[in-house]
Structures are given as structure tokens and as C-alpha cells.
Scaffold this active site. Structure first.
Site, PDB file in Angstrom:
ATOM      1  N   CYS A 113     -12.381 -53.182 -22.044  1.00 57.37           N
ATOM      2  CA  CYS A 113     -13.188 -53.973 -22.960  1.00 57.37           C
ATOM      3  C   CYS A 113     -14.342 -54.401 -22.407  1.00 57.37           C
ATOM      4  CB  CYS A 113     -12.323 -55.093 -23.330  1.00 57.37           C
ATOM      5  SG  CYS A 113     -10.967 -54.769 -24.081  1.00 57.37           S
ATOM      6  N   HIS A 276     -17.292 -59.894 -26.538  1.00 60.46           N
ATOM      7  CA  HIS A 276     -16.417 -58.695 -27.050  1.00 60.46           C
ATOM      8  C   HIS A 276     -15.239 -59.259 -27.992  1.00 60.46           C
ATOM      9  CE1 HIS A 276     -13.309 -55.857 -26.920  1.00 60.46           C
ATOM     10  NE2 HIS A 276     -12.464 -56.574 -26.277  1.00 60.46           N
ATOM     11  N   ASN A 306     -10.669 -54.680 -32.909  1.00 59.17           N
ATOM     12  CA  ASN A 306     -11.084 -54.766 -31.649  1.00 59.17           C
ATOM     13  C   ASN A 306     -11.428 -53.205 -31.355  1.00 59.17           C
ATOM     14  OD1 ASN A 306     -11.243 -54.529 -28.488  1.00 59.17           O
ATOM     15  ND2 ASN A 306      -9.494 -56.137 -28.466  1.00 59.17           N
TER      16      ASN A 306
HETATM   17  N1  COA Z   1       3.082 -58.608 -37.691  1.00 62.72           N
HETATM   18  C1  COA Z   1       3.936 -59.444 -37.726  1.00 62.72           C
HETATM   19  N2  COA Z   1       4.873 -60.135 -36.602  1.00 62.72           N
HETATM   20  C2  COA Z   1       4.380 -59.680 -35.443  1.00 62.72           C
HETATM   21  C3  COA Z   1       3.147 -58.910 -35.125  1.00 62.72           C
HETATM   22  C4  COA Z   1       2.719 -58.313 -36.445  1.00 62.72           C
HETATM   23  N3  COA Z   1       1.519 -57.390 -36.352  1.00 62.72           N
HETATM   24  N4  COA Z   1       3.109 -58.643 -33.849  1.00 62.72           N
HETATM   25  C5  COA Z   1       3.995 -59.420 -33.182  1.00 62.72           C
HETATM   26  N5  COA Z   1       4.830 -59.959 -34.024  1.00 62.72           N
HETATM   27  C6  COA Z   1       5.807 -60.901 -33.970  1.00 62.72           C
HETATM   28  C7  COA Z   1       6.568 -60.755 -32.475  1.00 62.72           C
HETATM   29  O1  COA Z   1       7.458 -59.542 -32.819  1.00 62.72           O
HETATM   30  C8  COA Z   1       7.138 -62.172 -32.449  1.00 62.72           C
HETATM   31  O2  COA Z   1       8.268 -62.030 -33.026  1.00 62.72           O
HETATM   32  P1  COA Z   1       9.572 -63.050 -32.657  1.00 62.72           P
HETATM   33  O3  COA Z   1       9.134 -64.284 -32.347  1.00 62.72           O
HETATM   34  O4  COA Z   1      10.591 -62.638 -33.669  1.00 62.72           O
HETATM   35  O5  COA Z   1       9.759 -62.221 -31.213  1.00 62.72           O
HETATM   36  C9  COA Z   1       6.145 -62.978 -32.878  1.00 62.72           C
HETATM   37  O6  COA Z   1       5.359 -62.343 -33.705  1.00 62.72           O
HETATM   38  C10 COA Z   1       5.259 -63.677 -31.751  1.00 62.72           C
HETATM   39  O7  COA Z   1       4.723 -62.660 -30.961  1.00 62.72           O
HETATM   40  P2  COA Z   1       3.810 -63.023 -29.808  1.00 62.72           P
HETATM   41  O8  COA Z   1       3.370 -61.626 -29.250  1.00 62.72           O
HETATM   42  O9  COA Z   1       4.307 -63.895 -29.090  1.00 62.72           O
HETATM   43  O10 COA Z   1       2.702 -63.465 -30.777  1.00 62.72           O
HETATM   44  P3  COA Z   1       1.191 -64.104 -30.443  1.00 62.72           P
HETATM   45  O11 COA Z   1       1.334 -65.447 -31.137  1.00 62.72           O
HETATM   46  O12 COA Z   1       1.088 -64.050 -29.223  1.00 62.72           O
HETATM   47  O13 COA Z   1       0.114 -63.175 -31.095  1.00 62.72           O
HETATM   48  C11 COA Z   1      -1.324 -61.688 -30.575  1.00 62.72           C
HETATM   49  C12 COA Z   1       0.143 -61.589 -30.868  1.00 62.72           C
HETATM   50  C13 COA Z   1      -1.392 -60.279 -29.989  1.00 62.72           C
HETATM   51  C14 COA Z   1      -2.050 -61.526 -31.800  1.00 62.72           C
HETATM   52  C15 COA Z   1      -1.984 -62.596 -29.450  1.00 62.72           C
HETATM   53  O14 COA Z   1      -1.104 -62.704 -28.278  1.00 62.72           O
HETATM   54  C16 COA Z   1      -3.147 -62.098 -28.882  1.00 62.72           C
HETATM   55  O15 COA Z   1      -4.135 -62.019 -29.602  1.00 62.72           O
HETATM   56  N6  COA Z   1      -3.401 -62.033 -27.532  1.00 62.72           N
HETATM   57  C17 COA Z   1      -4.801 -61.494 -27.129  1.00 62.72           C
HETATM   58  C18 COA Z   1      -4.686 -59.761 -27.361  1.00 62.72           C
HETATM   59  C19 COA Z   1      -6.183 -59.515 -27.168  1.00 62.72           C
HETATM   60  O16 COA Z   1      -6.826 -60.090 -27.486  1.00 62.72           O
HETATM   61  N7  COA Z   1      -5.949 -58.174 -26.802  1.00 62.72           N
HETATM   62  C20 COA Z   1      -7.239 -57.505 -26.292  1.00 62.72           C
HETATM   63  C21 COA Z   1      -8.055 -57.940 -25.246  1.00 62.72           C
HETATM   64  S1  COA Z   1      -9.203 -57.250 -24.850  1.00 62.72           S
END
Ligand code: COA
Length: 349
Positions: A113, A276, A306
Site C-alpha cells: 500500500c 491511501h 482498496n
Molecule cells: N461480512 C460479515 N462478517 C464478517 C466479514 C464480512 N465481510 N468479515 C469478517 N466478519 C466477521 C468475522 O468473522 C467476525 O465474526 P465473529 O465475531 O463471529 O468471529 C466479526 O465479523 C468481526 O471480525 P473482525 O475481523 O474482528 O472485524 P473488525 O471489526 O475488525 O472488521 C475489518 C474487520 C477488516 C473491516 C477491519 O478490521 C479493518 O478494516 N481492518 C483494517 C483493514 C485494512 O485497512 N486493510 C488494508 C490495509 S492497507
């Protein structure tokens, strides 16, 4: 000599993939995706038409034309991607071929990124040293070919989209262009956002295993994929979302403040911040922390998801095309991503 952005362009594939469409193949909802990431739709490349380097070429042609140049005027290519056409050679030489240029050097950058920030930093140094006059810096990604479209991969797959952005950096004696760049990395966190296979790690996994989404060690297939890897889903990107979120919220503002301090500015002086496009919630946290109002930040993750190395040049170009960036503006680019890597650039437009 200063390095100014003489031309900029972007290309996204025609195919729009809405959140609703993803709900047909995996257990997710549009509400979940919008609430956590801000993403409403993304673009996916068309098979047998778009590749990482062909998308880059489309963006590059626009940037070169807007710079008032032809491809023959380009002295050097810097290509940032984590989704290259081939494992090797890098996509830089393929882009060179698409543009019909011969002999010039091509450098491929692998800082995910943060790739575009690393790219313009390298180009800036070459221009300042007098080595090159016109450098093409490109970020391009074709993620849709490597994502897990089952529910197992939903935390990663819903976030990413395809596209390319390009800029021509040009030597100028004018008092404008890139004022400063800062580049950072911390390999301690390498495995928290990674694509392990194919790779030469030989099953030696040095990172924190507690957050792996699959059972056991990454398989050793050398550069070959095995059936076991495929069965385990060990052939898809892995991301510890919460960890990434937390570090991004710290590192983005740190890099922006560093760029401001290096040039005697404060975040109040920034006319347009192009973060980004990792996640709209991350952009909003940065904005809030630095006291930057909505009018001074540009986000388009809602439409494109993204696009990793492509996200900054796509957003920069779109903001410029909409007339949101004017001559003399102070523009800040900032990124954080896999590695972890992060950095920022300040540009006098
Ligand atoms: N749809 C529905 N549920 C989803 C899902 C989706 N697409 N992806 C994950 N979940 C679920 C998980 O399985 C989990 O379920 P559980 O509680 O039953 O285990 C729940 O949602 C929470 O998961 P978690 O990963 O803890 O969610 P979060 O609140 O951290 O959100 C992201 C996930 C990925 C959106 C978030 O962590 C994020 O944006 N992180 C930064 C990612 C990023 O910017 N990446 C690029 C970097 S350059």
C-alpha cells in the site's frame, strides 16, 4: 532541480461489483461492509483483457499525454504492485513494452500500500540528482484474481478492488513539486498482512501464528502450490484486520506530521490530504486526529475499494480532475500497509 507532477492519469476496469453481488457468493451483508469499511462497490478486471501491466499502461498513457510528452520522453519507470502479471520478471518491463519504449531502466517496488509513496520518493531523488528528467511512477493492482470468494476469505475479499494510477515526475527549476517524503517499515509485523504462497519460506513461519485464519503452519510447496495448500486456503492473502487497523491509525498521522515538520508546515496548512484508501474508517480517524475538515481530504474507497499501490494515484488524479487541487496547493499523500510499511509526501502543486 525540483520534481513536479507534470501529468497524472488513472484507469479502472469497467466491471462494477457491488456489495450485493458479493453476498451471492459469501456470507456477508452490504450493511456490514459499508459500516466497517465505507466500501459500496469496487471494480474487477475482465479476464483475458485487463492485466496489472495493461491497466498500468492505460493510466500511464493518460499521464504522459497530460504531461505534454510522448512515451519516448520517459527516462525511467518505477512500478509498484503486489499483484504482478508474473512472479518474475516484474511488471515494469511489461509496462515498458506496452508503451513501446526501449532501453530505459524499470524498477519494481514491493512495498504494497505504500508503494506509490516509495515510488515517488525514489523518482524525486533521481530527479534531484540530475540523473533523470521524466520518470513514470505507476501503482497498479489486479486483486480480484487472487482473492478467496468463499466465506472463509470474507474479511479480506470485500475490501480489495482492481485499478491503476500513474504520474509523470518531471525536473523543474520552478519552486514547486515534491517538498519532502518519508519512508518507514517494520518487518516485525510482516505476517499480519501477507500472501505466503507461492514462496520460498519452506514452511518456516517466523510471525505470530495466533491470528492465522487457517489451521497449522503454511505449507512448504517451494514455488509450487500443493493440493494441501489449496484445501487449507493457504493460497490466499491473510490479514489480521484489527491489528492492521490499530497500527494504521498510529502510523498514518505520524508520517503526515513528520512531513509537515520537515518543511515547516502544520496539518492546518494542508490544502488536500490524499490518504491511501485502506478503509474509510481509518481515513476518518486520521482526519479527526489531525483536525482536517472534510473539504481538505479526498476519499473514493466507496467506489473502488482498496486498490493498494494504485489507490493514492487514483484518488489524487480523481481529486485533480474534479478541480479540488489547484496550482500552489499543498498536497499531502500518506500510506500505511503490509510490511508494515508507511510514509508520506508533501507536494507543492
Ligand atoms: N461480512 C460479515 N462478517 C464478517 C466479514 C464480512 N465481510 N468479515 C469478517 N466478519 C466477521 C468475522 O468473522 C467476525 O465474526 P465473529 O465475531 O463471529 O468471529 C466479526 O465479523 C468481526 O471480525 P473482525 O475481523 O474482528 O472485524 P473488525 O471489526 O475488525 O472488521 C475489518 C474487520 C477488516 C473491516 C477491519 O478490521 C479493518 O478494516 N481492518 C483494517 C483493514 C485494512 O485497512 N486493510 C488494508 C490495509 S492497507
Amino acid at each position: 532541480m525540483n520534481a513536479k507532477i507534470a501529468g497524472i492519469g488513472f484507469y479502472v476496469p469497467e466491471r462494477i461489483v457491488t456489495n450485493e453481488e458479493l453476498t451471492e457468493v459469501m456470507d456477508t451483508t452490504s450493511e456490514w461492509i459499508v459500516e466497517r469499511t465505507g466500501i459500496e462497490e469496487r471494480r474487477y478486471a475482465e479476464k483475458h483483457k485487463d492485466t496489472t501491466s495493461t491497466m498500468a499502461a492505460e493510466a500511464a498513457k493518460i499521464a504522459i499525454e497530460r504531461a505534454g510528452l510522448t512515451a519516448e520522453d520517459i527516462d525511467f519507470i518505477v512500478f509498484a504492485t503486489l499483484s504482478p502479471d508474473y512472479y518474475f520478471p516484474g511488471s515494469g518491463v511489461l509496462l515498458q513494452r506496452h508503451l513501446g519504449i526501449k532501453n530505459i531502466g524499470c524498477l519494481d517496488i514491493r512495498t504494497q500500500c505504500t508503494g506509490f509513496i516509495y515510488g515517488i520518493s525514489v523518482a524525486d531523488q533521481y530527479i534531484k540528482s540530475g540523473m533523470y528528467k521524466n520518470i513514470l511512477v505507476v501503482g497498479a493492482e489486479l486483486h480480484s484474481a487472487g482473492l478467496d470468494f468463499s466465506t472463509r476469505g470474507r474479511n479480506v475479499t470485500v475490501i480489495f478492488g482492481d485499478g491503476a494510477g500513474a504520474a509523470v515526475l518531471q525536473a523543474t527549476e520552478e519552486d514547486k513539486g515534491i517538498l519532502t517524503t518519508n519512508l518507514h517499515a517494520d518487518g516485525e509485523f510482516a505476517e499480519h498482512l501477507a500472501y505466503f504462497n507461492p514462496g520460498t519460506h519452506g514452511g518456516v513461519f517466523l510471525g505470530d501464528k495466533s491470528d492465522l485464519t487457517y489451521e497449522g503452519e503454511p505449507e512448504f510447496g517451494g514455488m509450487h502450490l500443493t493440493q494441501e495448500m489449496m484445501d487449507k486456503g493457504d493460497i490466499f492473502p491473510h490479514m489480521n484486520g484489527r491489528y492492521v487497523f490499530k497500527h494504521a491509525c498510529e502510523k498514518f498521522p505520524a508520517a503526515i506530521k513528520e512531513a509537515c515538520e520537515a518543511t515547516g508546515h502544520t496539518p492546518d496548512d494542508i490544502n488536500m490530504l490524499i490518504p491511501h484508501q485502506a478503509n474509510l474508517r481509518i481515513s476518518q480517524m486520521i482526519q479527526l486526529g489531525l483536525g482536517i475538515e472534510d473539504e481538505r481530504v479526498y476519499n473514493n474507497i466507496q467506489k473502488y475499494g482498496n486498490t493498494t499501490a494504485a489507490s493514492i494515484p487514483i484518488a489524487l488524479c480523481e481529486a485533480w480532475e474534479k478541480g479540488l487541487i489547484k496550482d500552489g496547493d499543498l498536497v499531502c499523500l500518506a500510506a500505511f500497509g503490509s510490511g508494515f510499511t508507511w510514509g508520506a509526501a508533501l507536494i507543492r502543486w
